[in-house]
Scaffold this motif. Structure first.
Motif, PDB file in Angstrom:
ATOM      1  N   ARG A   1      60.873 -44.645  45.939  1.00 51.08           N
ATOM      2  CA  ARG A   1      61.065 -44.316  47.358  1.00 51.08           C
ATOM      3  C   ARG A   1      60.471 -42.983  47.808  1.00 51.08           C
ATOM      4  O   ARG A   1      61.178 -42.080  48.258  1.00 51.08           O
ATOM      5  CB  ARG A   1      62.554 -44.343  47.720  1.00 51.08           C
ATOM      6  N   PRO A   2      59.156 -42.820  47.695  1.00 52.76           N
ATOM      7  CA  PRO A   2      58.535 -41.600  48.222  1.00 52.76           C
ATOM      8  C   PRO A   2      58.555 -41.626  49.756  1.00 52.76           C
ATOM      9  O   PRO A   2      58.652 -42.700  50.348  1.00 52.76           O
ATOM     10  CB  PRO A   2      57.082 -41.715  47.725  1.00 52.76           C
TER      11      PRO A   2
ATOM     12  N   ALA B   1      50.087 -37.875  50.008  1.00 56.21           N
ATOM     13  CA  ALA B   1      49.731 -38.562  48.750  1.00 56.21           C
ATOM     14  C   ALA B   1      50.950 -38.742  47.871  1.00 56.21           C
ATOM     15  O   ALA B   1      51.942 -38.031  48.006  1.00 56.21           O
ATOM     16  CB  ALA B   1      48.684 -37.738  48.003  1.00 56.21           C
ATOM     17  N   PHE B   2      50.864 -39.723  46.998  1.00 57.87           N
ATOM     18  CA  PHE B   2      51.770 -39.760  45.841  1.00 57.87           C
ATOM     19  C   PHE B   2      50.979 -40.198  44.618  1.00 57.87           C
ATOM     20  O   PHE B   2      49.849 -40.692  44.743  1.00 57.87           O
ATOM     21  CB  PHE B   2      53.027 -40.609  46.094  1.00 57.87           C
TER      22      PHE B   2
ATOM     23  N   GLY C   1      54.142 -30.393  44.884  1.00 55.26           N
ATOM     24  CA  GLY C   1      55.325 -30.968  45.542  1.00 55.26           C
ATOM     25  C   GLY C   1      55.084 -32.347  46.126  1.00 55.26           C
ATOM     26  O   GLY C   1      55.674 -32.711  47.144  1.00 55.26           O
ATOM     27  N   ILE C   2      54.215 -33.144  45.472  1.00 55.38           N
ATOM     28  CA  ILE C   2      54.050 -34.523  45.972  1.00 55.38           C
ATOM     29  C   ILE C   2      54.801 -35.485  45.045  1.00 55.38           C
ATOM     30  O   ILE C   2      54.938 -35.218  43.845  1.00 55.38           O
ATOM     31  CB  ILE C   2      52.563 -34.941  46.127  1.00 55.38           C
TER      32      ILE C   2
ATOM     33  N   VAL D   1      56.272 -50.243  46.323  1.00 52.31           N
ATOM     34  CA  VAL D   1      56.357 -49.099  47.247  1.00 52.31           C
ATOM     35  C   VAL D   1      55.712 -49.467  48.590  1.00 52.31           C
ATOM     36  O   VAL D   1      56.262 -49.192  49.659  1.00 52.31           O
ATOM     37  CB  VAL D   1      55.674 -47.846  46.634  1.00 52.31           C
ATOM     38  N   LEU D   2      54.556 -50.120  48.521  1.00 55.40           N
ATOM     39  CA  LEU D   2      53.873 -50.506  49.770  1.00 55.40           C
ATOM     40  C   LEU D   2      54.699 -51.527  50.550  1.00 55.40           C
ATOM     41  O   LEU D   2      54.736 -51.500  51.781  1.00 55.40           O
ATOM     42  CB  LEU D   2      52.472 -51.056  49.471  1.00 55.40           C
ATOM     43  N   ALA D   3      55.390 -52.414  49.821  1.00 53.87           N
ATOM     44  CA  ALA D   3      56.254 -53.400  50.493  1.00 53.87           C
ATOM     45  C   ALA D   3      57.377 -52.679  51.235  1.00 53.87           C
ATOM     46  O   ALA D   3      57.663 -52.984  52.406  1.00 53.87           O
ATOM     47  CB  ALA D   3      56.820 -54.385  49.470  1.00 53.87           C
TER      48      ALA D   3
END
Ligand code: F6R
Length: 346
Positions: A40-41, A117-118, A134-135, A160-162
């Motif tokens: 969950r970013p 970004a992640f 801090g990403i 994550v994209l979903a």
């Protein structure tokens, strides 16, 4: 003749234990989904394009994202970012080792341009960079060959994209796992060659240079993955291309009998092909008859996602059995590693 049904024979060549990793792949995918679920970013609203920085096996996470995303996804296999990177862009840096120079350089360029970004890796420099900037960083389990960790990498990113609402499909994860399991049940080492489609296909490709043909926007990534798995696991040349484009050029390359010797064509289709592309596969198959050995391979599963990923999984088995027929250990990729060492020693 190399016996694919004798466990002793597989063990003799498969020193790195690749078959156990392939057979556990449905479970790996399940874990990849769970990893993505727990990650969950924070993803900004208004993302209108995604750049996945990644190379080789890790780049496949980007290819899968590209296939199912509702926004354009660019798989960036370079040191620099494309010029359209900017407002509305999300960067996902994926490197299994966390140490791939091109991926790190691409992420660095994004961080300098303050693009959200992640990162995904099993550790390495990517994790350090993520921490120092801090990403968000998603850590996947260590101890795999990057290409054999595709379930962790691709499924976590997809999940994550979903969650971020960036997919154009609503994945049925359980159906996906069942489709992968059914490929495994049919193709696993314990199933004798007489009943095992992966062993049979590997046998038919043995001693030839395979050309893997996918369809644009559908099985293209499958063809790419089959080719790279045959390169890395079976350690032999292989190539891929895409229908309909190849009907406008590559097809002419089959003209001369002497120059088509030793080739073999594998068409990768599924239920989601454009009807015209399906017709193209049939016509090409007919045209090649008596010229080049050619097979058409379909896909298991119901949904688009299951059909694409289960066909990829089937290709993993084929490349594995081809490695055994080539009497070589599927796991090590010494040439990739020595190349990386030479690059970083400069
Ligand atoms: C090796 C493999 C390679 C790597 C590539 C990038 O199994 O699949 O294609 O994926 O050299 O390395 P990573 O994935 O560590 O960024």
């Amino acid at each position: 003749m190399t016996e694919l049904d004798e466990e002793r024979q597989l063990q003799e060549y498969d020193k790195g234990g690749m078959i156990a990793v392939i057979e556990a792949y449905p479970d790996q995918c399940r874990e990849g989904i769970a990893l993505g679920d727990g990650f969950r970013p924070e993803i900004p609203t208004g993302v209108d394009k995604v750049i996945v920085c990644g190379m080789g096996g890790s780049a496949m996470a980007g290819e899968v994202a590209r296939r199912f995303s509702r926004v354009p996804v660019f798989v960036n296999r370079n040191y620099t970012l494309p010029s359209f990177a900017g407002d509305g862009t999300l960067i996902i840096a994926v490197s299994y080792s966390g140490n791939t120079a091109e991926t790190i350089s691409g992420l660095d360029a994004g961080l300098r341009a303050r693009i959200p970004a992640f990162a995904v890796s099993s550790g390495g420099k990517l994790e350090e960079i993520a921490r120092s900037h801090g990403i968000p960083h998603l850590r996947v389990p260590r101890g795999y060959q990057p290409r054999a960790a595709m379930g962790y990498l691709a499924l976590s990113v997809l999940r994550v994209l979903a969650q971020a609402g960036l997919l154009r499909i609503e994945p049925d994860w359980e159906e996906l796992i069942h489709a992968l399991e059914s490929v495994r049940d049919a193709s696993r080492a314990a199933v004798p060659e007489a009943d095992n489609p992966a062993k049979q296909l590997a046998r038919s490709l043995y001693g030839r240079i395979p050309l893997f043909y996918g369809t644009a926007g559908n099985t293209d990534l499958v063809a790419m993955r089959w080719k790279t798995q045959v390169n890395e696991n079976s350690k032999q040349p292989a190539f891929w291309n895409v229908i309909p484009e190849l009907n406008h050029n590559e097809i002419v390359g089959f003209s001369d009998e002497r120059l088509r010797q030793g080739l073999s064509c594998v068409f990768l289709k599924n239920d989601y092909d454009h009807p015209e592309n399906r017709a193209r596969i049939e016509i090409m198959h007919e045209l090649l008859h008596g010229k080049v050995p050619a097979v058409v391979i379909g896909a298991d599963g119901r949904s688009e996602l299951s059909q694409v990923l289960s066909q990829i999984h089937f290709g993993d088995y084929v490349s594995y059995y081809l490695a055994i027929l080539n009497q070589i250990d599927p796991t090590p990729v010494e040439l990739i590693e020595s190349f990386k060492r030479r690059m970083s020693a400069r």
